[in-house]
Design a protein around this motif. Structure first.
Motif, mmCIF file in Angstrom:
data_model
loop_
_atom_site.group_PDB
_atom_site.id
_atom_site.type_symbol
_atom_site.label_atom_id
_atom_site.label_comp_id
_atom_site.label_asym_id
_atom_site.label_seq_id
_atom_site.Cartn_x
_atom_site.Cartn_y
_atom_site.Cartn_z
ATOM 1 N N ALA A 182 52.201 35.941 58.983
ATOM 2 C CA ALA A 182 50.966 36.265 59.714
ATOM 3 C C ALA A 182 50.325 34.910 59.735
ATOM 4 N N TRP A 183 50.076 34.290 58.448
ATOM 5 C CA TRP A 183 49.186 33.100 58.711
ATOM 6 C C TRP A 183 49.672 32.104 59.826
ATOM 7 N N ARG A 184 50.992 31.782 59.829
ATOM 8 C CA ARG A 184 51.514 31.144 60.876
ATOM 9 C C ARG A 184 50.989 31.316 62.067
ATOM 10 N N HIS A 185 50.978 32.534 62.608
ATOM 11 C CA HIS A 185 50.516 33.061 63.908
ATOM 12 C C HIS A 185 48.931 32.894 63.942
ATOM 13 N N ILE A 186 48.265 33.162 62.939
ATOM 14 C CA ILE A 186 46.884 33.059 62.858
ATOM 15 C C ILE A 186 46.495 31.783 63.025
ATOM 16 N N HIS A 187 47.178 30.548 62.533
ATOM 17 C CA HIS A 187 46.665 29.408 62.595
ATOM 18 C C HIS A 187 46.967 28.704 63.770
ATOM 19 N N ILE A 188 47.894 29.266 64.611
ATOM 20 C CA ILE A 188 48.048 29.022 65.989
ATOM 21 C C ILE A 188 46.636 28.959 66.847
ATOM 22 N N ARG A 222 52.078 27.373 76.674
ATOM 23 C CA ARG A 222 51.870 29.069 76.973
ATOM 24 C C ARG A 222 51.122 29.725 76.338
ATOM 25 N N VAL A 223 51.279 29.407 74.912
ATOM 26 C CA VAL A 223 50.212 30.264 74.229
ATOM 27 C C VAL A 223 48.789 29.834 74.578
ATOM 28 N N GLU A 224 48.576 28.567 74.947
ATOM 29 C CA GLU A 224 47.149 28.339 75.548
ATOM 30 C C GLU A 224 46.573 28.939 76.730
ATOM 31 N N LYS A 225 47.703 29.111 77.629
ATOM 32 C CA LYS A 225 47.508 29.971 78.654
ATOM 33 C C LYS A 225 47.213 31.362 78.538
ATOM 34 N N VAL A 226 47.770 32.156 77.298
ATOM 35 C CA VAL A 226 47.525 33.282 77.113
ATOM 36 C C VAL A 226 46.016 33.554 76.396
ATOM 37 N N VAL A 227 45.842 32.644 75.594
ATOM 38 C CA VAL A 227 44.725 32.504 74.872
ATOM 39 C C VAL A 227 43.626 32.261 75.869
ATOM 40 N N GLU A 228 43.709 31.443 76.503
ATOM 41 C CA GLU A 228 42.312 31.154 77.694
ATOM 42 C C GLU A 228 42.050 32.417 78.476
ATOM 43 N N ALA A 229 43.097 33.055 78.912
ATOM 44 C CA ALA A 229 43.001 34.382 79.809
ATOM 45 C C ALA A 229 42.346 35.536 78.875
ATOM 46 N N ALA A 237 48.390 46.403 75.378
ATOM 47 C CA ALA A 237 49.552 45.994 75.708
ATOM 48 C C ALA A 237 50.433 45.140 74.643
ATOM 49 N N ASP A 238 51.721 46.140 74.521
ATOM 50 C CA ASP A 238 52.545 45.374 73.453
ATOM 51 C C ASP A 238 53.722 44.527 73.917
ATOM 52 N N ILE A 239 53.411 43.233 73.603
ATOM 53 C CA ILE A 239 54.406 41.933 74.260
ATOM 54 C C ILE A 239 55.175 41.488 73.308
ATOM 55 N N HIS A 240 56.492 41.237 73.668
ATOM 56 C CA HIS A 240 57.389 40.188 72.928
ATOM 57 C C HIS A 240 57.889 39.264 73.689
ATOM 58 N N PHE A 241 57.777 38.017 73.356
ATOM 59 C CA PHE A 241 58.521 37.106 73.769
ATOM 60 C C PHE A 241 58.385 36.185 75.014
ATOM 61 N N ASP A 242 57.859 36.953 76.044
ATOM 62 C CA ASP A 242 57.556 36.473 77.114
ATOM 63 C C ASP A 242 56.054 36.329 77.615
ATOM 64 N N TYR A 243 55.519 35.140 77.621
ATOM 65 C CA TYR A 243 54.123 35.075 77.873
ATOM 66 C C TYR A 243 53.667 35.313 79.250
ATOM 67 N N ARG A 244 54.529 35.478 80.162
ATOM 68 C CA ARG A 244 54.234 35.941 81.456
ATOM 69 C C ARG A 244 53.625 37.531 81.522
ATOM 70 N N LEU A 245 54.383 37.914 80.746
ATOM 71 C CA LEU A 245 53.894 39.504 80.550
ATOM 72 C C LEU A 245 52.597 39.605 80.021
ATOM 73 N N ALA A 246 52.109 38.990 78.944
ATOM 74 C CA ALA A 246 50.993 39.172 78.450
ATOM 75 C C ALA A 246 49.853 38.570 79.420
ATOM 76 N N LEU A 247 50.356 37.507 80.260
ATOM 77 C CA LEU A 247 49.224 37.045 81.385
ATOM 78 C C LEU A 247 49.125 38.268 82.473
ATOM 79 N N ALA A 248 50.180 39.038 82.760
ATOM 80 C CA ALA A 248 50.173 40.076 83.572
ATOM 81 C C ALA A 248 49.440 41.200 83.246
ATOM 82 N N GLY A 299 56.867 31.078 73.278
ATOM 83 C CA GLY A 299 57.041 29.865 73.592
ATOM 84 C C GLY A 299 56.169 28.719 73.113
ATOM 85 N N GLY A 300 56.084 27.592 73.953
ATOM 86 C CA GLY A 300 55.357 26.282 73.218
ATOM 87 C C GLY A 300 53.973 26.657 73.345
ATOM 88 N N ARG A 301 53.197 25.474 72.860
ATOM 89 C CA ARG A 301 51.897 25.224 72.838
ATOM 90 C C ARG A 301 51.249 25.694 74.069
#
Length: 355
Positions: free
Chosen positions: A155-161, A111-118, A79-90, A107-109
């Protein structure tokens, strides 16, 4: 050639990285919400050899459509996702095999945590995809324009998150339409991490120009051992992306996939319709799934010798030609029968291999 040592990542039933074959990917150009059209295109891409497929997810409807699409296809779905974390969860709820997103853009941390945990619960990898055309403003101000260092820093900014959340199921891509910039970025990233790298030249262009840019860019990186998956990004029918991807891999000896055609460029010795015959042979070879090297040579003077490594081939002359296997002449054949007898010999070879 020695390949870069990368960690292994499972995308559905396809494992990339390590010693695994370089996988060929593509992306649908249908509206993802149109399930029948999207499934039909994925089936055609699968038949062509596509091993991983990506779909754009611009809406919740598209994310939800992925559930039915996933049921009807046989290859991993990204799934190719941009900007909306809810689309990633769906999309994760729909059962996708991987996400392509940049965690710093959704979005904020929290939101990212929700996607990462899922994603963690489902063992779904995340591909971080950095593009020269969408670098953060502060990096453009720092470097003045898109550079390899800017792409890698982004890339490293995103990787570090993700790493701060103890999430390492990561694939990375750093793409630009500029070939030297892309090469420099991947070389730098390859030295700095062992995450698998998805390689491509983005916005490469139409089939005519895009094939050349992609072959130079992707081929150079693969020849240096860099790259665990590839996509040849072309404006047009994505089937051409699969053909081109495997041709690049075959030319470097990295994969075997279907037939390989060897055909000479013609010269003043050519006395028959070589171009027409070569195109006919190429079209008919597209229906043969087995790896086999077939030569179509312009003359009988050097043809068999120059194509000695081909499994089978023909070399034309005035009104007749030669049929040969592994450089050894089998017999003379009338010109009108050359193509038919060539394919009869190909059938014999494929039958012999099955014994």
């Amino acid at each position: 050639m020695e390949r870069r040592k990368s960690r292994t990542i499972a995308i559905g039933q396809v494992t990339i990285g390590g010693e695994n074959p370089v996988a060929v990917q593509s992306m649908t150009n249908t509206k993802t919400e149109n399930i029948p059209a999207t499934v039909d295109q994925i089936h055609r891409l699968t038949d062509r050899g596509c091993e991983i497929i990506r779909c754009a997810v611009p809406t919740l409807e598209a994310a939800q459509a992925l559930k039915e699409i996933r049921k009807q296809i046989a290859i991993p779905l990204v799934a190719d996702i941009h900007f909306d974390y809810r689309l990633a969860l769906a999309a994760l709820e729909s059962g996708v095999d991987a996400l392509r997103l940049n965690p710093g853009n959704i979005g904020g941390r929290d939101r990212v945590e929700k996607v990462v945990e899922a994603a963690r619960q489902r063992q779904v990898p995340i591909r971080i995809g950095v593009n020269a055309g969408s670098l953060p403003k502060d990096l453009l101000e720092k470097y003045g324009h898109p550079t390899a260092e800017a792409l890698v820093e982004a890339a490293w900014r995103h990787i570090h998150i993700l790493e701060e959340m103890d999430y390492n199921n990561i694939v990375i891509s750093l793409k630009a339409h500029d070939v030297p910039l892309t090469l420099a970025a991947y070389r730098l990233m390859a030295r700095e991490c062992d995450y698998p790298l998805h390689v491509g030249i983005t916005e490469a262009g139409t089939i005519r120009s895009g094939l050349i840019k992609s072959a130079v860019g992707i081929g150079t990186l693969l020849a240096e051992g860099i790259g665990d998956t590839i996509r040849v990004s072309l404006t047009g029918d994505p089937l051409a992306e699969i053909d081109a991807g495997f041709e690049i891999l075959k030319s470097l000896g990295l994969r075997q996939h279907g037939p390989t055609l060897v055909s000479c460029p013609t010269c003043g010795r050519t006395c028959w319709s070589l171009e027409k015959v070569a195109k006919e042979v190429e079209a008919r070879l597209a229906e043969i799934p087995e790896p086999i090297t077939v030569a179509v040579m312009g003359c009988v003077v050097n043809g068999p010798g120059e194509a000695r490594e081909a499994d089978v081939g023909i070399a034309g002359g005035k009104g007749e030609g030669l049929l040969f296997r592994k450089g050894q002449i089998l017999r003379k054949v009338p010109e009108a029968r050359l193509v038919e007898e060539l394919f009869e010999e190909i059938q014999k070879i494929t039958d012999e291999r099955k014994l």
